[in-house]
Scaffold this motif. Structure first.
Motif, short mmCIF file in Angstrom:
data_model
loop_
_atom_site.label_atom_id
_atom_site.label_comp_id
_atom_site.label_asym_id
_atom_site.label_seq_id
_atom_site.Cartn_x
_atom_site.Cartn_y
_atom_site.Cartn_z
N ILE A 97 0.84 -1.19 0.00
CA ILE A 97 0.00 0.00 0.00
C ILE A 97 0.88 1.25 0.00
O ILE A 97 1.79 1.39 0.83
N GLN A 98 0.60 2.14 -0.95
CA GLN A 98 1.22 3.46 -0.95
C GLN A 98 0.21 4.48 -0.44
O GLN A 98 -1.00 4.27 -0.55
N SER A 132 -1.47 1.66 -5.50
CA SER A 132 -1.47 0.37 -4.81
C SER A 132 -2.18 -0.72 -5.60
O SER A 132 -1.92 -1.90 -5.38
N ALA A 168 -7.29 1.91 -1.74
CA ALA A 168 -6.63 2.55 -2.88
C ALA A 168 -7.66 3.18 -3.81
O ALA A 168 -7.50 3.19 -5.01
N VAL A 193 5.48 5.00 1.05
CA VAL A 193 5.31 3.57 0.81
C VAL A 193 5.29 2.84 2.15
O VAL A 193 6.24 2.89 2.92
N GLY A 207 -1.16 -5.01 0.05
CA GLY A 207 -2.47 -4.65 -0.47
C GLY A 207 -3.34 -5.87 -0.75
O GLY A 207 -2.88 -6.98 -0.81
#
Length: 255
Positions: free
Chosen positions: A32-33, A119, A184, A250, A255
């Motif tokens: 996941i960003q 993501s 996301a 980040v 995810g």
């Protein structure tokens, strides 16, 4: 992509050292960003309420306590140093971009980490759907729209969206794949005619880089975590710090 940049901590450390200043699209696939919004504690409750009222552009990954720089989603990380780029807004105006905000840090700063559409991109590409901005090493295309967010306190303004050209035959698949990632932004907010949402020239994005749209492709739009930057400007927020568009935090969350 450099193989070292498949590991979230490596992306963060490269940002901390100043060796990596590029958009994080394609980095650390599967993790996941997060977009980032930092506000003084006096405005934090209103912004939390804004996120809760606008979950498509602002899906919350984590909210840090006042003055806290190490998020639970990335132990050992530092919010003030580990992004490839930051923006500073005062009274709604972008006043500077920085690679490090340690010198600006205040004990009352509250950090919001908001999910990012980067993501879901690795899952989309694994499904056989190419993404042109990733293939070309560009930032994703972003636009302000005429879709108003639900206001909360001083926070009000338009939704920002990302745009990705998708082949007609792949649109249903990309909707299904992105829908698996509610953190996301999930499914698109608009497909097709951009003028319907107030976008009149796809070659002139408000943020990011333009990409070509081929005759067999349809523009597909997802809610975007850059929305708080547009809201900060529209709301004339006295002070906030955000990520630079496309340059995400980040996390270590898969995810």
């Amino acid at each position: 992509m450099n193989t070292l940049m498949t590991i979230p901590a490596d992306v963060r450390l490269a940002g901390r050292s100043g060796q990596f200043t590029q958009p994080t699209a394609g980095c650390a696939p599967g993790f996941i960003q997060a977009n980032m919004m930092i506000v003084p504690q006096a405005q934090a409750f209103d912004f939390l309420l804004f996120c809760q009222r606008n979950p498509k552009p602002c899906p919350l990954v984590e909210v840090l306590g006042p003055g806290q720089v190490e998020p639970a989603c990335a132990p050992g990380a530092n919010i003030a140093t580990d992004l490839p780029g930051y923006r500073v807004y005062r009274d709604g105006e972008l006043v500077e971009e920085r690679s490090d905000i340690s010198a600006l840090w205040q004990d009352d700063f509250v950090t919001f980490l908001i999910g990012c559409s980067f993501s879901f991109e690795s899952a989309v590409m694994q499904a056989g759907i190419p993404l042109r901005h990733v293939d070309q090493g560009r930032n994703v295309t972003m636009f302000r729209t005429n879709m108003a967010c639900a206001p909360a306190g001083i926070f009000q303004g338009p939704m920002v969206v990302t745009m990705r050209p998708i082949k007609s035959r792949d649109v249903a698949k990309v909707v299904e794949v992105s829908g698996r990632f509610p953190l996301a932004h999930g499914t698109p907010v608009h497909i097709g005619n951009p003028q319907t949402i107030g976008i009149y020239d796809l070659s002139k994005p408000d943020y990011g880089d333009a990409v070509e749209i081929l005759p067999d492709e349809i523009p597909v739009f997802w809610a975007c975590g850059v929305t708080p930057q547009a809201v900060a400007q529209a709301s004339r927020l006295p002070l906030c710090i955000t990520h630079a568009p496309g340059k995400m935090f980040v996390t270590d969350i898969l995810g």
